[in-house]
Design an enzyme around this catalytic site. Structure first.
Site, PDB file in Angstrom:
ATOM      1  N   TYR A   2      -2.817   7.617  -6.599  1.00  0.00           N
ATOM      2  CA  TYR A   2      -3.523   7.054  -5.771  1.00  0.00           C
ATOM      3  C   TYR A   2      -3.127   7.381  -4.436  1.00  0.00           C
ATOM      4  O   TYR A   2      -1.709   7.338  -4.129  1.00  0.00           O
ATOM      5  CB  TYR A   2      -3.758   5.425  -6.063  1.00  0.00           C
ATOM      6  N   ASP A  44       2.954  11.777  -0.815  1.00  0.00           N
ATOM      7  CA  ASP A  44       2.586  10.378  -0.486  1.00  0.00           C
ATOM      8  C   ASP A  44       3.713   9.432  -0.962  1.00  0.00           C
ATOM      9  O   ASP A  44       3.868   9.101  -2.160  1.00  0.00           O
ATOM     10  CB  ASP A  44       1.256  10.111  -1.232  1.00  0.00           C
ATOM     11  N   LYS A  89       3.422   0.694   3.334  1.00  0.00           N
ATOM     12  CA  LYS A  89       3.906  -0.496   2.920  1.00  0.00           C
ATOM     13  C   LYS A  89       5.263  -1.095   3.415  1.00  0.00           C
ATOM     14  O   LYS A  89       5.109  -1.753   4.500  1.00  0.00           O
ATOM     15  CB  LYS A  89       4.187  -0.238   1.182  1.00  0.00           C
TER      16      LYS A  89
HETATM   17  C1  LIG Z   1      -0.680   1.567  -1.379  1.00  0.00           C
HETATM   18  C2  LIG Z   1      -0.775   3.260  -1.371  1.00  0.00           C
HETATM   19  C3  LIG Z   1      -1.669   3.743  -0.402  1.00  0.00           C
HETATM   20  C4  LIG Z   1      -2.933   3.156   0.222  1.00  0.00           C
HETATM   21  O1  LIG Z   1      -2.148   2.322   1.285  1.00  0.00           O
HETATM   22  P1  LIG Z   1      -3.163   1.275   2.145  1.00  0.00           P
HETATM   23  O2  LIG Z   1      -2.383   0.607   2.922  1.00  0.00           O
HETATM   24  O3  LIG Z   1      -3.556   0.171   0.875  1.00  0.00           O
HETATM   25  O4  LIG Z   1      -4.476   1.786   2.523  1.00  0.00           O
HETATM   26  C5  LIG Z   1      -1.772   5.050  -0.510  1.00  0.00           C
HETATM   27  N1  LIG Z   1      -1.086   5.689  -1.280  1.00  0.00           N
HETATM   28  C6  LIG Z   1      -0.022   5.130  -2.173  1.00  0.00           C
HETATM   29  C7  LIG Z   1       0.839   5.998  -2.694  1.00  0.00           C
HETATM   30  C8  LIG Z   1       0.042   3.921  -2.249  1.00  0.00           C
HETATM   31  O5  LIG Z   1       0.586   3.057  -2.958  1.00  0.00           O
END
Ligand SMILES: *Cc1c(COP(=O)(O)O)cnc(C)c1O
Length: 429
Positions: free
Chosen positions: A143, A238, A266
């Site tokens: 994701y 990511d 995060k």
């Molecule tokens: C949480 C997450 C996102 C999205 O971040 P948001 O602040 O919720 O938009 C993107 N990539 C990864 C790997 C994530 O865990």
């Protein structure tokens, strides 16, 4: 007797779709009523019935130093009284950028934004703008936020172009996204052999945390690094979830691989909305105002959110912080595995730094497909039983869990006592 959570959930559904502002919070996957949280401290939070839970989502990762850490709260309060937002640069943003560049050496320059979605979307645009190519490669089960090009799943079979996984994403956008299998190095080789000169970037979670926890094999990431270099494609890690979570330097420090761009979020905001993307200076120079790739944000680098981030990053640099965090997380997953074994429930668990995965399966999953074979019904029974016993896990069989620095031995022991009861429920004893 109706609980306050039920009353609030019924009320929320009148004014908000599904009663929540982000879908997993609705408990759809596990069933039942979401808990409405009133306050949090250290490893705990409390719901609207004043029931206390040991929290293992930590706001989905950010609460790594524990909830409402006094240093972070004080930093936010101090920043707030000096003004909430200026729309002009501040020295704190420089400090934040310098710190990120120091902690994650592959990042030479960084730009701050407000969400992981925004950061990943911007990194993609930068990769496309810098290479002049359209195609992106992502992996099933990873994701990267909900930008159009990233909400795409492959059709059946190898090398099919993506179909949107969400309504509202035009096929015309999805057709530039190739979705491959996580941990399949050969498939990646084949893809680059056939269309390498058209690929702008490969984006990957180097430790996947959005299909439960799944480690990349070193071979998979090494192949990816080599192919991107050979074909002039941008490698994007990511690390919104894994950054400052699996290690101080992120997953890239564990694997010893330097991506061209890194996406962060995060933990970096310590519970307030901060995210970032950064990498090689000769890529970052393509961003406005220097270059032709446009990207902007009214609240980017906000003084209050950056203060929370800086205070959090100061705490996690303490000597031994990650050794202790990993040790507690290991104690948790080993204790859970033993409890499961004693109850006869097929179960295993894994941990990387302060992140863990629980699998109702006899063996650790190694791919998205094997992950999907985990027993979702067993997880759901376990989830509700342990929730009743005061432990809050992510409300889905396919989410990772997070431990904070405040989860001490007593908290882990309480968790394992609750887990033994919950495994007994799953075993039908
Ligand atoms: C949480 C997450 C996102 C999205 O971040 P948001 O602040 O919720 O938009 C993107 N990539 C990864 C790997 C994530 O865990």
């Amino acid at each position: 007797m109706t609980s306050n959570n039920e009353t609030l959930f019924a009320r929320a559904q009148q004014s908000t779709p599904g009663g929540v502002n982000s879908p997993v919070r609705a408990f759809r996957s596990v069933g039942g009523t979401p808990r409405f949280i009133t306050r949090a401290e250290g490893p705990y939070f409390w719901d609207a019935d004043d029931k206390r839970y040991i929290d293992y989502i930590g706001s989905w990762g950010p609460a790594i130093v524990g909830h409402a850490h006094p240093d972070v709260v004080r930093a936010v309060q101090d920043a707030a009284v000096r003004g909430l937002s200026f729309g002009a640069p501040t020295e704190a943003e420089i400090e934040m950028a310098e710190l990120i560049c120091r902690l994650v050496p592959s990042i030479e320059q960084v730009r701050l934004v407000s969400s992981g979605t925004e950061a990943a979307m911007s990194a993609l645009r930068l990769a496309r703008g810098a290479t002049g190519r359209d195609l992106i490669v992502k992996f099933e089960g990873c994701y990267h936020g909900h930008a159009d090009a990233l909400l795409v799943k492959a059709g059946s079979g190898l090398l099919t172009f993506g179909n949107p996984t969400s309504a509202g994403v035009p096929e015309d956008f999805a057709k530039h996204t190739l979705v491959l299998d996580y941990n399949d190095a050969q498939q990646l080789e084949d893809t680059f052999r056939d269309m390498g000169e058209r690929i702008a970037c490969v984006i990957v979670e180097p430790v996947a945390g959005n299909m439960n926890l799944l480690r990349a094999t070193p071979e998979f990431l090494q192949t990816m690094r080599r192919l991107c270099t050979q074909h002039g494609a941008v490698l994007i890690f990511d690390e919104v979830m894994s950054g400052f979570r699996v290690a101080l330097g992120g997953a890239q420090s564990l694997y010893g691989i330097q991506p061209d761009l890194t996406v962060l979020g995060k933990v970096i905001g310590g519970g307030l909305p901060v995210a970032a993307f950064g990498g090689r200076a000769n890529l970052m120079k393509h961003l406005a105002p220097l270059g032709g790739v446009y990207q902007a944000g009214t609240l980017s680098g906000n003084p209050v959110t950056v203060a929370a981030g800086l205070a959090t990053l100061a705490l996690i640099q303490a000597p031994g912080f990650y050794d202790r965090l990993a040790a507690q997380t290991t104690k948790l997953v080993q204790g859970l595995s033993t409890a499961a074994q004693d109850s006869g429930v097929p179960f295993c668990a894994d941990a990387v730094g302060g992140m863990f995965g629980l699998y109702f399966a006899p063996q650790l999953p190694v791919s998205h497909a094997t992950m999907m074979e985990c027993d979702k019904e067993a997880f759901n029974r376990f989830f509700h039983a342990i929730l009743d016993a005061g432990v809050y896990l992510a409300p889905s069989a396919f989410e990772a869990g997070f431990v904070s620095a405040q989860h001490d031995d007593a908290v882990i022991a309480d968790t394992l006592t609750a887990a033994r009861k919950a495994f007994a429920v799953v075993a039908g004893k």
